[in-house]
Design an enzyme around this catalytic site. Sequence first.
Site, PDB file in Angstrom:
ATOM      1  N   GLU A   1      29.200  -9.892  46.677  1.00 16.02           N
ATOM      2  CA  GLU A   1      28.157  -9.294  46.947  1.00 16.02           C
ATOM      3  C   GLU A   1      27.739  -8.241  46.788  1.00 16.02           C
ATOM      4  O   GLU A   1      27.720  -6.516  47.098  1.00 16.02           O
ATOM      5  CB  GLU A   1      28.714  -9.766  48.781  1.00 16.02           C
TER       6      GLU A   1
ATOM      7  N   GLU B   1      32.173 -17.945  50.657  1.00 16.49           N
ATOM      8  CA  GLU B   1      32.633 -17.366  52.350  1.00 16.49           C
ATOM      9  C   GLU B   1      31.692 -17.791  53.059  1.00 16.49           C
ATOM     10  O   GLU B   1      30.814 -18.188  53.317  1.00 16.49           O
ATOM     11  CB  GLU B   1      32.072 -15.568  52.499  1.00 16.49           C
TER      12      GLU B   1
END
Length: 458
Positions: free
Chosen positions: A169, A366
């Site tokens: 991320e 995720e």
Amino acid sequence: MPASESLGLPPDFVWGVSTASYQIEGAVTEGGRGPTSWDAFAHTPGRTVNGDTGDVACDHYHRYAEDIALMKELGVDAYRFSFAWSRIQPTGRGPVNAEGLTFYDRLVDALLAAGIEPSPTLFHWDTPLALEDEGGWVNPDISKRFADYANVLGEHFADRIPRWITVNEPVVLTTLGYGVGMHAPGKRLGFGSLAVAHNLLLAHGRGVAALRAAGAGQIGIANNHAPVWAASDHDEDQQAAALYNALANDLFADPLLLGRYPALLEPYLPDGAGDALAEIAAPIDWYGINHYNPTMVAAPSTDPTALPGSVDGQQLDSGLPFRMVEIEGYPRTDFGWPVVPSAFTDLLTGFRDRYGDALPPIYITENGCSDATGPDATGRVPDTRRVGYTRAYLEALAEAVAAGVDVRGYFHWSLLDNFEWAAGYSQRFGLVHTDFETQQRTPKDSYYWYQELIRSQS
């Protein structure tokens, strides 16, 4: 959907769980580990909820065997964890810390012995503090340091690790860490943080090259993505949403998959950023998507005292050219995030439509739900909202696969309740409840539901 009902996914679909080093390991001064940006940030008063830190977290450093036993019982195919850079190189450069490598040797070997594929992330936000003190991800030199680090891990583990993730991320570290200061290192650079985005992407590209040179294969990235909805049809809101989408999504996917930066953002990028696109766009074997919820965006308010909304319950500063708007009409997780499974389908089919043949196979690296339900009087943890969330999002994933999107696996966030960054221990994402006083692990109802789901899909 009962857990035993087939989703219609391929028989070789990978089922996994995810964690990250600073969120679970603890032992921050043991085994030769050097300090990180998150150690410094969490120990600064006012930065995290209740002043929580990752000093102990889930004590996974000492309890990894217990956690692997939980994963084996769960029946997962793969485990996504992250290496702590400062356990391998305490200052982010130079000599390798043998104790750090030994810890990950034990972890990787125990996973393999349990029949679980190690799927590590090289960097999940815990920058070695020595590098942060030199400018961190604003300093272009850090991408070279990252490549050296990737080479160390590749040479040591390539024969045992079948799947690799370079960076987790980068959008979050860019925006929350350097843009608005809500995460470590707590900088407020605004659009100046796009230099961070570029350096993270370049580190990814150089990391891919270093891993391949060391003999590693099946390399990808874990990018956070979410559909961006405009608050209205008004031109101002549409333009604000387009800018936010470029910042949150296109900035981190277009360079990797299309070899170009979004035109909207080119004025904010560092000089010469385009010259590095060939390195950034080094071919990857798969593309990781982290997803939780969509985002709604509007133009800045005309009220000079208004703030541009909040992220994870924390207000953003004014002055941004867009404003976050609450999405109404949907249930919410304990983090306040709206539960919109159809947005997950839209995201995945949108990726297929935007990138076409340039898009490699996808893994969901995720996805999960914050639900603070704890043990009842019998010791059971009836986290029905997490079960409902996971069921609905997996059904949405299956819809995308049925529509032709090539998704190869799903990693639930997270195995354990853990240190949730600036939110400290106030948010619980785990399939396993963690008592942070005693470190007792208690599988939740969602754990047993996921266990049955995995069994039924094989």
